[in-house]
Scaffold this active site. Structure first.
Site, short mmCIF file in Angstrom:
data_model
loop_
_atom_site.label_atom_id
_atom_site.label_comp_id
_atom_site.label_asym_id
_atom_site.label_seq_id
_atom_site.Cartn_x
_atom_site.Cartn_y
_atom_site.Cartn_z
N ARG A 137 0.81 -1.24 0.00
CA ARG A 137 0.00 0.00 0.00
C ARG A 137 0.83 1.28 0.00
NH1 ARG A 137 -2.83 -3.09 3.79
NH2 ARG A 137 -4.64 -4.09 2.85
N LYS A 159 3.54 11.44 -10.69
CA LYS A 159 2.71 10.59 -11.55
C LYS A 159 3.47 9.30 -11.81
CE LYS A 159 -0.04 13.90 -14.23
NZ LYS A 159 -0.29 14.46 -15.58
N GLU A 201 10.77 19.28 -23.69
CA GLU A 201 10.04 19.56 -22.45
C GLU A 201 10.61 20.81 -21.76
OE1 GLU A 201 7.30 17.99 -21.73
OE2 GLU A 201 7.42 16.03 -22.69
N LYS A 243 7.99 23.36 -12.82
CA LYS A 243 7.08 22.22 -12.64
C LYS A 243 6.66 22.11 -11.17
CE LYS A 243 5.82 17.54 -13.50
NZ LYS A 243 5.91 16.33 -14.27
N GLU A 253 -3.91 17.27 -10.69
CA GLU A 253 -4.37 17.74 -12.00
C GLU A 253 -5.88 17.97 -12.05
OE1 GLU A 253 -2.10 16.17 -15.33
OE2 GLU A 253 -3.80 16.54 -16.65
N ARG A 257 -2.45 22.08 -13.49
CA ARG A 257 -1.41 21.11 -13.88
C ARG A 257 -1.60 20.66 -15.34
NH1 ARG A 257 1.34 16.10 -10.47
NH2 ARG A 257 2.65 15.43 -12.18
N ASN A 261 0.61 19.96 -20.17
CA ASN A 261 0.40 19.13 -21.36
C ASN A 261 0.40 19.95 -22.64
OD1 ASN A 261 0.18 16.65 -20.02
ND2 ASN A 261 -1.86 17.21 -19.33
N HIS A 264 0.81 18.37 -26.06
CA HIS A 264 0.66 16.92 -25.91
C HIS A 264 -0.55 16.37 -26.65
CE1 HIS A 264 3.82 17.51 -23.04
NE2 HIS A 264 3.84 16.26 -22.68
N HIS A 268 0.44 13.42 -28.70
CA HIS A 268 -0.04 12.05 -28.46
C HIS A 268 -0.65 11.46 -29.72
CE1 HIS A 268 -0.38 12.76 -23.84
NE2 HIS A 268 0.80 12.27 -24.18
N HIS A 281 8.68 10.64 -27.63
CA HIS A 281 7.65 11.49 -27.03
C HIS A 281 8.01 12.99 -27.17
CE1 HIS A 281 4.63 12.80 -24.14
NE2 HIS A 281 5.58 13.39 -23.44
P1 NAD Z 1 13.21 6.00 -21.50
O1 NAD Z 1 13.05 5.82 -20.05
O2 NAD Z 1 12.72 4.92 -22.40
O3 NAD Z 1 14.75 6.26 -21.82
C1 NAD Z 1 15.13 6.48 -23.15
C2 NAD Z 1 16.30 5.57 -23.55
O4 NAD Z 1 17.49 6.09 -22.97
C3 NAD Z 1 16.18 4.15 -23.05
O5 NAD Z 1 16.69 3.28 -24.04
C4 NAD Z 1 17.08 4.13 -21.82
O6 NAD Z 1 17.58 2.86 -21.53
C5 NAD Z 1 18.16 5.07 -22.24
N1 NAD Z 1 18.87 5.76 -21.17
C6 NAD Z 1 18.34 6.31 -20.08
N2 NAD Z 1 19.26 6.99 -19.40
C7 NAD Z 1 20.41 6.85 -20.08
C8 NAD Z 1 21.72 7.33 -19.90
N3 NAD Z 1 22.02 8.15 -18.90
N4 NAD Z 1 22.68 6.95 -20.78
C9 NAD Z 1 22.37 6.15 -21.83
N5 NAD Z 1 21.15 5.70 -22.09
C10 NAD Z 1 20.18 6.04 -21.22
O7 NAD Z 1 12.52 7.35 -22.01
P2 NAD Z 1 12.24 8.75 -21.32
O8 NAD Z 1 12.07 9.70 -22.43
O9 NAD Z 1 13.20 9.05 -20.24
O10 NAD Z 1 10.82 8.52 -20.62
C11 NAD Z 1 9.66 8.24 -21.34
C12 NAD Z 1 8.63 7.70 -20.39
O11 NAD Z 1 8.35 8.69 -19.41
C13 NAD Z 1 7.30 7.34 -21.03
O12 NAD Z 1 6.89 6.09 -20.55
C14 NAD Z 1 6.36 8.43 -20.55
O13 NAD Z 1 5.02 7.97 -20.43
C15 NAD Z 1 6.95 8.75 -19.21
N6 NAD Z 1 6.65 10.11 -18.73
C16 NAD Z 1 6.14 10.22 -17.48
C17 NAD Z 1 5.86 11.47 -16.95
C18 NAD Z 1 5.38 11.60 -15.55
O14 NAD Z 1 5.02 12.70 -15.14
N7 NAD Z 1 5.41 10.53 -14.78
C19 NAD Z 1 6.10 12.62 -17.73
C20 NAD Z 1 6.62 12.46 -19.01
C21 NAD Z 1 6.89 11.20 -19.51
N1 GLY Z 2 4.08 15.46 -17.41
C1 GLY Z 2 2.89 16.12 -17.01
C2 GLY Z 2 2.67 16.10 -15.55
O1 GLY Z 2 3.50 15.69 -14.79
O2 GLY Z 2 1.62 16.50 -15.12
#
Ligand code: NAD
Ligand code: GLY
Length: 376
Positions: A137, A159, A201, A243, A253, A257, A261, A264, A268, A281
Site C-alpha cells: 500500500r 505521476k 520539455e 514544474k 491535476e 497542472r 500538457n 501533448h 499524443h 515522445h
Molecule cells: P526511456 O526511459 O525509455 O529512456 C530512453 C532511452 O534512454 C532508453 O533506451 C534508456 O535505456 C536510455 N537511457 C536512459 N538513461 C540513459 C543514460 N544516462 N545513458 C544512456 N542511455 C540512457 O525514455 P524517457 O524519455 O526518459 O521517458 C519516457 C517515459 O516517461 C514514457 O513512458 C512516458 O510515459 C513517461 N513520462 C512520465 C511522466 C510523468 O510525469 N510521470 C512525464 C513524461 C513522460
Molecule cells: N508530465 C505532465 C505532468 O506531470 O503532469
C-alpha cells in the site's frame, strides 16, 4: 576546473495526518557517486535497511556500480541492496514486468519500511514509482533520473504508471518521491536524439510559464546542445522550479497542472498514429507545440511573431518541426478525441497566449483544427 555548485529546491506539498510530504530536488554533478546515501539518510532517517534499485541493463551498466558503491560506503550493507533490471523500452512498462518486480520484493521479504530507488529514464521511473505506490500500500522511493526528459519532467510530480495494451499510462497512481537526485553527469552517455527529445520539455516550460527562461533558451541553446554543465544545471533547475510550482498548486491535476500538457494533444496523436515506434515522445511534443502555437495564432490568442519564435527555438534544438504527412484529417480528429484531457466529451487544448503564458480552451472547432493541420 571548478564544477558548478549543486542546486536544491523543494516541491511544496500539503501535510496529511502522517506528516509533511514536501520533498527536495537536487541538481548537480557527481551526485550518484557522492551524495545519494547522504540524501537517503537525511530524507528517510527512519527507513529500514532494505533497498530495491529498479533500473535497466543499458543504464545499470553505466551507473549501478557507482550507486551501489556510494550506498555501501555510507554503511548500507551490500546484502540489503537488491536490484530489479527490467528490459529496455516503453513496451516493457507493463503489468507483467511490474509483477516480476513484485516477485523480487516477495522473494527477498521486503517490509513496509523498505525503499525503492528508480535509476533511469521515465520508463524506469514510472514503473519503480508505481511499484513503490502499491507495494504494501505504498513505500517511499527516490528518483535518480538519467534522461533529460526524466530530469525535467517525469521524476518530479508523483505521476506513476504502467501501460495497458489499449493505452499508455492507464494504470497508475499519484505517489510522490521522497527526493529527486539529478546528476547531470549521467547525461554524458545519453544518445543525442534522446537528449534533444528532453529539450522539447525544457522549451515547453519557457513557452507556457516563463518568458525570461524562453529568452534564455534562445540565447543558450548551442551551450545546452554542447551539454555545458553550468547551462544544464541552470536549465534543469529552472524547469524543475516551474514544474514544482505547478504541482504544488494542483498535485492531482484538477486544473492548472493540465497546462503541463502543452503540445501533448497533437503530440499524443502523432505518437499513436506512428504506433509509438518512430517518434520519441519529446519529438512529438515539439511538433505539437508548434501546432498549438499556430492554432493559437489562428484563434487570435497569440501573435504570429511569437509562434515563429517558438518554431525557431524548436528548430534550433534540432527537433522536428512538421508532423508526419500520412495522418489523414479524420485520423487526426479521432486520435485527438482519445486524449486523456477530453472532458465531458469536449476536446481541450492547451494553447500559448503569449510567451510564458498558456490557457486551456475547449471551444476549438474541427474545421479550425484541420486548417492548422493542413497548413503545416
Ligand atoms: P526511456 O526511459 O525509455 O529512456 C530512453 C532511452 O534512454 C532508453 O533506451 C534508456 O535505456 C536510455 N537511457 C536512459 N538513461 C540513459 C543514460 N544516462 N545513458 C544512456 N542511455 C540512457 O525514455 P524517457 O524519455 O526518459 O521517458 C519516457 C517515459 O516517461 C514514457 O513512458 C512516458 O510515459 C513517461 N513520462 C512520465 C511522466 C510523468 O510525469 N510521470 C512525464 C513524461 C513522460
Ligand atoms: N508530465 C505532465 C505532468 O506531470 O503532469
Amino acid at each position: 576546473m571548478m564544477s558548478a555548485p549543486t542546486q536544491s529546491l523543494t516541491v511544496s506539498l500539503g501535510a496529511p495526518a502522517h506528516g509533511a510530504r514536501s520533498y527536495p530536488i537536487f541538481v548537480g554533478s557527481g551526485l550518484i557517486s557522492t551524495a545519494v546515501a547522504d540524501i537517503f539518510n537525511s530524507v528517510l532517517p527512519s527507513a529500514g535497511k532494505q533497498i530495491l534499485i529498479v533500473s535497466n541493463s543499458t543504464i545499470a551498466e553505466h551507473y549501478l556500480p557507482t550507486l551501489i558503491a556510494n550506498l555501501t560506503a555510507a554503511g548500507i550493507e551490500r546484502e540489503h541492496i537488491q536490484q530489479a533490471l527490467i528490459p529496455d523500452g516503453e513496451t516493457f512498462k507493463n503489468l507483467t514486468i511490474y509483477s516480476e518486480i513484485m516477485d523480487v520484493l516477495v522473494k527477498h521479504r521486503f517490509n513496509r519500511d523498505c525503499t525503492i530507488i528508480a535509476l533511469g529514464g521515465g520508463v524506469v521511473g514510472d514503473m519503480a514509482g508505481f511499484v513503490a505506490a502499491t507495494w504494501q500500500r505504498g513505500v517511499p522511493f527516490l528518483q535518480i533520473p538519467t534522461t533529460l526528459l526524466a530530469q525535467v519532467d517525469s521524476s518530479v510530480g508523483g505521476k506513476t504508471a504502467v501501460n495497458h495494451p489499449s493505452g499508455k499510462n492507464l494504470i497508475g497512481a499519484f505517489h510522490q518521491p521522497a527526493a529527486v537526485i539529478i546528476d547531470i553527469d549521467s547525461l554524458a552517455t545519453l544518445p543525442a536524439r534522446e537528449f534533444k527529445a528532453g529539450l522539447a520539455e525544457v522549451i515547453k516550460y519557457g513557452v507556457m510559464a516563463d518568458a525570461n527562461f524562453f529568452a534564455w533558451l534562445e540565447e543558450n541553446m548551442p551551450l545546452l546542445l554542447s551539454r555545458d554543465a553550468e547551462a544544464l544545471i541552470y536549465a534543469i533547475t529552472k524547469s524543475c522550479e516551474l514544474k514544482a510550482r505547478i504541482v504544488a498548486a494542483d498535485e492531482t491535476e484538477q486544473g492548472v497542472r493540465a497546462l503541463l500538457n502543452l503540445g501533448h494533444t497533437f503530440g499524443h496523436a502523432i505518437e499513436a498514429a506512428t504506433h509509438y515506434k518512430t517518434w520519441l515522445h519529446g519529438e512529438a511534443v515539439a511538433v505539437g507545440m508548434i501546432m498549438a502555437a499556430y492554432l493559437a495564432v489562428q484563434q487570435g490568442y497569440l501573435a504570429r511573431t511569437d509562434a515563429i519564435r517558438i518554431e525557431q527555438l524548436i528548430d534550433a534544438a534540432g527537433l522536428p518541426k512538421y508532423p508526419p504527412k500520412n495522418i489523414s484529417n479524420s485520423e487526426w480528429l479521432e486520435l485527438m478525441a482519445r486524449d486523456k484531457k477530453v472532458k465531458h466529451g469536449k476536446l481541450r487544448f492547451i494553447l500559448p497566449t503569449g510567451l510564458g503564458r498558456a490557457s486551456i480552451f475547449s471551444d476549438i472547432s474541427s474545421d479550425a483544427l484541420i486548417s492548422v493541420i493542413e497548413s503545416l
